[in-house]
Design a protein around this motif. Sequence first.
Motif, PDB file in Angstrom:
ATOM      1  N   ARG A   3       0.802  -1.209   0.000  1.00 38.73           N
ATOM      2  CA  ARG A   3       0.000   0.000   0.000  1.00 38.73           C
ATOM      3  C   ARG A   3       0.842   1.269   0.000  1.00 38.73           C
ATOM      4  O   ARG A   3       0.351   2.323  -0.364  1.00 38.73           O
ATOM      5  CB  ARG A   3      -0.926   0.036   1.214  1.00 38.73           C
ATOM      6  CG  ARG A   3      -0.185   0.199   2.519  1.00 38.73           C
ATOM      7  CD  ARG A   3      -1.107   0.348   3.701  1.00 38.73           C
ATOM      8  NE  ARG A   3      -0.335   0.470   4.922  1.00 38.73           N
ATOM      9  CZ  ARG A   3       0.163   1.602   5.377  1.00 38.73           C
ATOM     10  NH1 ARG A   3      -0.033   2.715   4.707  1.00 38.73           N
ATOM     11  NH2 ARG A   3       0.871   1.632   6.484  1.00 38.73           N
ATOM     12  N   SER A 131     -19.105  -5.011   2.845  1.00 34.00           N
ATOM     13  CA  SER A 131     -18.511  -3.719   3.180  1.00 34.00           C
ATOM     14  C   SER A 131     -19.491  -2.890   4.001  1.00 34.00           C
ATOM     15  O   SER A 131     -20.696  -3.173   4.037  1.00 34.00           O
ATOM     16  CB  SER A 131     -18.120  -2.952   1.917  1.00 34.00           C
ATOM     17  OG  SER A 131     -17.089  -3.619   1.208  1.00 34.00           O
ATOM     18  N   LEU A 225      -7.601  -1.871   1.137  1.00 31.64           N
ATOM     19  CA  LEU A 225      -8.335  -1.963   2.394  1.00 31.64           C
ATOM     20  C   LEU A 225      -9.148  -0.714   2.672  1.00 31.64           C
ATOM     21  O   LEU A 225     -10.319  -0.790   3.077  1.00 31.64           O
ATOM     22  CB  LEU A 225      -7.356  -2.211   3.548  1.00 31.64           C
ATOM     23  CG  LEU A 225      -7.966  -2.262   4.953  1.00 31.64           C
ATOM     24  CD1 LEU A 225      -8.925  -3.447   5.076  1.00 31.64           C
ATOM     25  CD2 LEU A 225      -6.868  -2.359   6.005  1.00 31.64           C
ATOM     26  N   SER A 242     -12.481  -2.396  10.142  1.00 30.98           N
ATOM     27  CA  SER A 242     -11.014  -2.385  10.057  1.00 30.98           C
ATOM     28  C   SER A 242     -10.562  -0.932  10.075  1.00 30.98           C
ATOM     29  O   SER A 242     -10.264  -0.341   9.037  1.00 30.98           O
ATOM     30  CB  SER A 242     -10.540  -3.103   8.793  1.00 30.98           C
ATOM     31  OG  SER A 242     -10.937  -4.457   8.813  1.00 30.98           O
ATOM     32  N   CYS A 245      -5.024  -0.294  11.476  1.00 27.80           N
ATOM     33  CA  CYS A 245      -4.210  -1.387  10.962  1.00 27.80           C
ATOM     34  C   CYS A 245      -2.749  -0.953  10.911  1.00 27.80           C
ATOM     35  O   CYS A 245      -2.427   0.227  10.987  1.00 27.80           O
ATOM     36  CB  CYS A 245      -4.676  -1.792   9.569  1.00 27.80           C
ATOM     37  SG  CYS A 245      -6.432  -2.225   9.490  1.00 27.80           S
TER      38      CYS A 245
END
Length: 258
Positions: A3, A131, A225, A242, A245
């Motif tokens: 990422r 989602s 993500l 989430s 992270c």
Amino acid sequence: SWRAPFASASDSFTDKIWGTQPNPGWEPPKKLPVPPAIENGKMVAIDPRVIGGKKCYPLIISAVVPRPIAFVSTVSKDGQQNLAPFSYFTAMHDPPCVVICVNRAAHRNGGKKDTMANIDETKEFTVNVLSEWFLEQANHTCGNYDEDVDEMALSGLTKEPSLKVKPPRVKESAVHMECKLKHKYETKGYNGEDTATIVVGEIVMFHVNESVAKKTPSGNTYVGLEELQPISRLGGNTYGRSRECFDLARPDRDWQNR
């Protein structure tokens, strides 16, 4: 990190979601601090055969967390459509497969749920990734409805035709997987009765919305993500986001020789 080249430091959502690892200064073989309540607490031994399989349910779903959710679309041989979420769910990549555990239906005296009955009949299903933006609609599909109820229509979700299987996809989802049954394993409880079926489905087609599709430095597709905003299942009726992270690299093989 995949990422790193793509995340924007100015993106407020990205700033919130990506943090640092819990103990960035740790080096092996140093010990890390354990919360006093855990370090000083006694372990409670629970024999599942003593309490019985059914009473293991709240323990399992609260301990094995967070769990991803497979939003599974199926169609019976007569064309009746069904949609339901399952959090006993994992995957593998070569060949790409999903693994879902479908419990028997208590409200049907231990009979099969519509999802499993349909997979038995047609050997096909789709898995749609869940989602945040359509969670309430997805949750509305998990009621103990009659067999002739179309949960996709009931919840207001949108059917999207599949390319290689008959069950439709869920348009609101950003990632879809068309699957064909590869293996299934019946599991029996302590009383000898069937309690669940473990389904292994081979993914025969992926569909990834361009807004969540990213590329690794080597050019492989992965899902972002931040854009996916995935939802996970915890114990009871609790779901998780989430929202914090971090990246943590694997140890180098040379550590074994130090």
